[in-house]
Design a protein around this motif. Structure first.
Motif, PDB file in Angstrom:
ATOM      1  N   ALA A 112      21.686  20.783  15.016  1.00 44.06           N
ATOM      2  CA  ALA A 112      20.882  20.489  13.827  1.00 44.06           C
ATOM      3  C   ALA A 112      20.565  18.996  13.824  1.00 44.06           C
ATOM      4  N   LEU A 183      12.414  14.858   8.683  1.00 42.45           N
ATOM      5  CA  LEU A 183      12.798  16.209   9.060  1.00 42.45           C
ATOM      6  C   LEU A 183      13.024  17.075   7.839  1.00 42.45           C
ATOM      7  N   LYS A 184      13.585  16.476   6.820  1.00 41.69           N
ATOM      8  CA  LYS A 184      13.864  17.261   5.622  1.00 41.69           C
ATOM      9  C   LYS A 184      12.589  17.664   4.912  1.00 41.69           C
ATOM     10  N   LYS A 186      10.405  19.078   6.335  1.00 45.34           N
ATOM     11  CA  LYS A 186      10.043  20.174   7.225  1.00 45.34           C
ATOM     12  C   LYS A 186       8.780  19.913   8.041  1.00 45.34           C
ATOM     13  N   GLN A 211      17.252  20.154  20.147  1.00 48.14           N
ATOM     14  CA  GLN A 211      17.862  21.030  19.153  1.00 48.14           C
ATOM     15  C   GLN A 211      18.377  22.324  19.757  1.00 48.14           C
ATOM     16  N   SER A 359      16.884  27.116   8.645  1.00 46.74           N
ATOM     17  CA  SER A 359      16.727  25.662   8.625  1.00 46.74           C
ATOM     18  C   SER A 359      15.402  25.258   9.245  1.00 46.74           C
ATOM     19  N   GLU A 360      15.068  25.888  10.360  1.00 42.79           N
ATOM     20  CA  GLU A 360      13.877  25.455  11.080  1.00 42.79           C
ATOM     21  C   GLU A 360      12.594  26.024  10.498  1.00 42.79           C
ATOM     22  N   THR A 363      13.434  25.445   5.434  1.00 46.37           N
ATOM     23  CA  THR A 363      13.633  24.056   5.020  1.00 46.37           C
ATOM     24  C   THR A 363      14.947  23.521   5.583  1.00 46.37           C
ATOM     25  N   TRP A 364      14.899  22.271   5.977  1.00 44.60           N
ATOM     26  CA  TRP A 364      16.117  21.658   6.503  1.00 44.60           C
ATOM     27  C   TRP A 364      17.185  21.503   5.424  1.00 44.60           C
TER      28      TRP A 364
END
Lengths: 373, 311
Positions: A112, A183-184, A186, A211, A359-360, A363-364
């Motif tokens: 992650a 990244l958060k 997305k 990843q 997550s991917e 949403t992170w």
């Protein structure tokens, strides 16, 4: 970190000007390394080229002379390390990766973004972070002008990922910001982190970690890269161990009449995912349901929708890697959307796959918690 | 939302909750196991009436391992629950209690033989009969159920899934300790939400069996990227899936179930077809299923809609 090294590749075999790839492979079956290597090689379809297999303890090696080396080491019953480098100028890397992706009982490991961020400790003055993003087919489908009843016919069109690649070269300090903030939001689906690691012994190497828990040795000393590899494997082991408390355990004894008796059962622990404030919960809920049922090409999971009431829905979702079967319920708890997971059967591998997918693709900010933690 | 397992498959849920009382692993909630009781679902027993012998299949059987044997019936009342508006419900309830009473004639040898395979040796057997039903159903027909239970000397347990309680309403256990235990009620384990101790029982709703059989078959073929299955492999596949399907039944009985389910998958649901690769080999009618999650989703949703499991 970085205390041990696997020493899988001998310096004599390895051509100094080549890259070396280390893949963490997770497997749902407790196999001998040679069985998996055989499966991979048979799918490589090398025609009449002769592959030489060597087997030693938990390490097996496949070699096509003057072409490439494949080394597979069993780390523990669910983690294998695959090393690949080629000797000629023809690379089979892409083919190898697509074959691994298509063997359903194995899957790549997962780093992650938070885990990747920790490798910054090894870096020197600069880092290069590569961000890659692709359009979400459902985003397109939802906005398409095709009538719903015709969408079946055109579905292939929406399954072709359309992608753009963004490369950002940034200093180490900013790198952390990029990882944790961008990244958060997305922006990315694929993340790579490349850096130079320096040890007093064995030395220095230029390394890329992505990843998929893939480590690429770009140049420098192999042993320096292998230190990073052992960290990556260790991280994956920790993650699987963490998930093991949510998985089921059943033991059956075969009786004289051929029936099986449930002799030991440790019930599943239900758990849930929470997501931080999606902008539009209605759209989030539709997208999530689609992901968990219709899924997408190149994704592992699929399922059946059971029920939908407003934003809330429930579905049965299957994960082929370990044949997980989960009942999922999406609801809101005090305004925070939650996905409650009630496993009929699952293993740490299935949980890892689900967590990674959420997550991917969603949403992170996806967070997993147990009800009794 | 509804409790899981199948979809509102009440019989299997009630059976699982009953089973959970006898499973050591539920620790504090394995109330009967903690008293030394051992119980398993779907026994095959024999009854003797006049000179005739007949096979019977109650839903659950348990013993204190000394001499008391409990035989539980669940399905009969679950079937009645679907007929709430029946005018002759009282008569139907009476008939069900009559059927349970027949279990009093179960032969000692068939009981001994069932427990001996679990390494339990019973000497003098005394049987008590237990009707297990949904709590709401009982409340609705309390009067008639109480009187039938009294007349036929059958103990009544009710399971309240929402409150996670088992209560005893009529009759007395041979073992006084149990009567005490039920005052006022036994608490079921809150967790897991669905015990899933046994996914398929003989009496599980056919539609649920069909759905799980199909979804497991597909999951297995997908995992192996293989579009071919021999009939002889199906038993192994279902036994090795988790939770195993029909594992507690003997191989001959399992085989019968697979034949029925396979026949439906070929002829009715059009999921499999005979393969030309060999006798008794089958393949998917739509091979895209192996690679496309969308096709799998479509197949499973179409099937559940056709079976009436989802709307």
């Amino acid at each position: 970190m970085g205390t041990n090294s696997y020493k899988l590749v001998s310096e004599e075999d390895f051509p100094k000007d080549k890259q070396c790839y280390y893949y963490s492979i997770l497997c749902s079956r407790d196999l001998k390394s040679i069985q998996i290597l055989n499966d991979i090689c048979s799918r490589l379809l090398l025609g009449n080229q002769k592959i030489i297999f060597q087997e030693n303890d938990e390490i097996s090696i496949a070699t096509v002379e003057k072409k490439f080396h494949l080394i597979l080491k069993k780390i523990d019953p669910s983690i294998y390390l695959l090393v690949y480098f080629n000797i000629s100028n023809v690379s089979i890397k892409e083919k190898l990766e697509s074959i691994i992706a298509r063997i359903k009982y194995i899957t790549f490991g997962w780093m992650a973004p938070d885990d990747l961020g920790k490798f910054e400790n090894y870096s020197t003055d600069y880092d290069i972070i590569k961000l890659y993003t692709s359009y979400d087919p459902y985003y397109l489908l939802k906005r398409s002008k095709i009538q719903p009843e015709l969408q079946d016919r055109y579905q292939d069109r929406w399954y072709k990922p359309r992608s753009i690649e963004v490369n950002i070269k940034t200093s180490k300090i900013d790198a952390h910001d990029v990882l944790s903030t961008l990244l958060k939001k997305k922006i990315t689906e694929t993340v790579k982190l490349s850096f130079n690691a320096k040890f007093s012994n064995p030395g220095e190497a230029s390394i890329v970690v992505d990843q998929d828990a893939k480590v690429i040795h770009e140049r420098g000393e192999l042993q320096a890269t292998e230190k990073i590899v052992s960290d990556v494997v260790q991280k994956t082991q920790e993650k699987l161990k963490d998930y093991s408390r949510y998985s089921t355990f059943r033991k059956y004894t075969k009786l004289d009449d051929g029936s099986f008796d449930l002799s030991n059962y440790s019930p599943t622990q239900p758990f849930f995912y929470s997501f931080e404030f999606p902008e539009d919960i209605d759209e989030f809920s539709v997208k999530l349901e689609n992901l968990l049922t219709i899924s997408r090409k190149n994704l592992q999971i699929y399922g059946t929708r059971l029920e939908r009431k407003g934003r809330d829905f429930s579905c049965l979702t299957y994960i082929p890697v370990d044949r997980s079967e989960l009942r999922l319920t999406f609801c809101e708890d005090d305004g925070t959307p939650q996905l409650v997971v009630d496993p009929l059967h699952t293993t740490p591998l299935g949980i890892l796959t689900l967590t990674r997918t959420l997550s991917e693709k969603m949403t992170w900010s996806t967070r997993l918690s147990g009800f009794y933690d | 939302m509804t409790n899981s397992l199948g979809w509102n498959e009440l019989h299997t849920q009630l059976l699982n909750w009953t089973f959970s009382l006898y499973m050591n692993q539920f620790r504090g909630n394995a109330h009967l196991a903690n008293q030394g009781y051992f119980g398993r679902p779907d026994p095959t027993l024999e009854i003797e009436q006049s000179v005739k012998r007949k096979t019977v299949t109650p839903d659950f059987i348990a013993t204190d391992q000394k001499g008391i044997v409990q035989i539980h019936d669940i399905k009969g009342f679950e079937r009645l629950m679907q007929r709430i508006n029946d005018n002759d419900i009282a008569e139907k309830i009476e008939q069900e209690f009559q059927k349970i009473s027949d279990y009093r004639n179960v032969t000692e040898s068939s009981i001994k033989s069932f427990f001996s395979k679990h390494k339990i040796d019973l000497k003098n057997i005394s049987v008590e009969l237990i009707a297990v039903m949904d709590f709401d159903f009982y409340i609705r027909h309390k009067k008639i159920i109480d009187s039938c239970a009294k007349k036929s000397n059958v103990i009544v347990w009710t399971i309240d899934i929402n409150q996670k309680r088992i209560r005893k309403h009529a009759g007395h256990h041979l073992d006084n300790k149990l009567d005490q235990m039920f005052k006022p009620s036994i608490v079921l384990p809150i967790h897991p939400w669905c015990p899933a101790l046994v996914l398929f029982t003989r009496q599980t709703d056919k539609r649920v069996k069909t759905y799980h059989f199909t979804s497991n078959l597909i999951a297995a073929l997908v995992q192996d990227s293989k579009n071919l299955i021999k009939f002889s492999e199906i038993d192994n596949l279902m036994i090795n899936s988790t939770p195993p399907k029909f594992a507690h039944l003997i191989p001959a009985e399992r085989e019968k179930e697979w034949i029925t389910l396979l026949f439906e998958a070929i002829n009715r649901d059009k999921i499999l077809k005979k393969s030309e690769k060999g006798p008794d080999m089958y393949e998917l009618q739509n091979p895209a299923i192996l690679e496309s999650p969308y096709s799998r989703n479509k197949l499973l949703e179409d099937l559940s809609r056709k079976l009436g499991i989802i709307k």
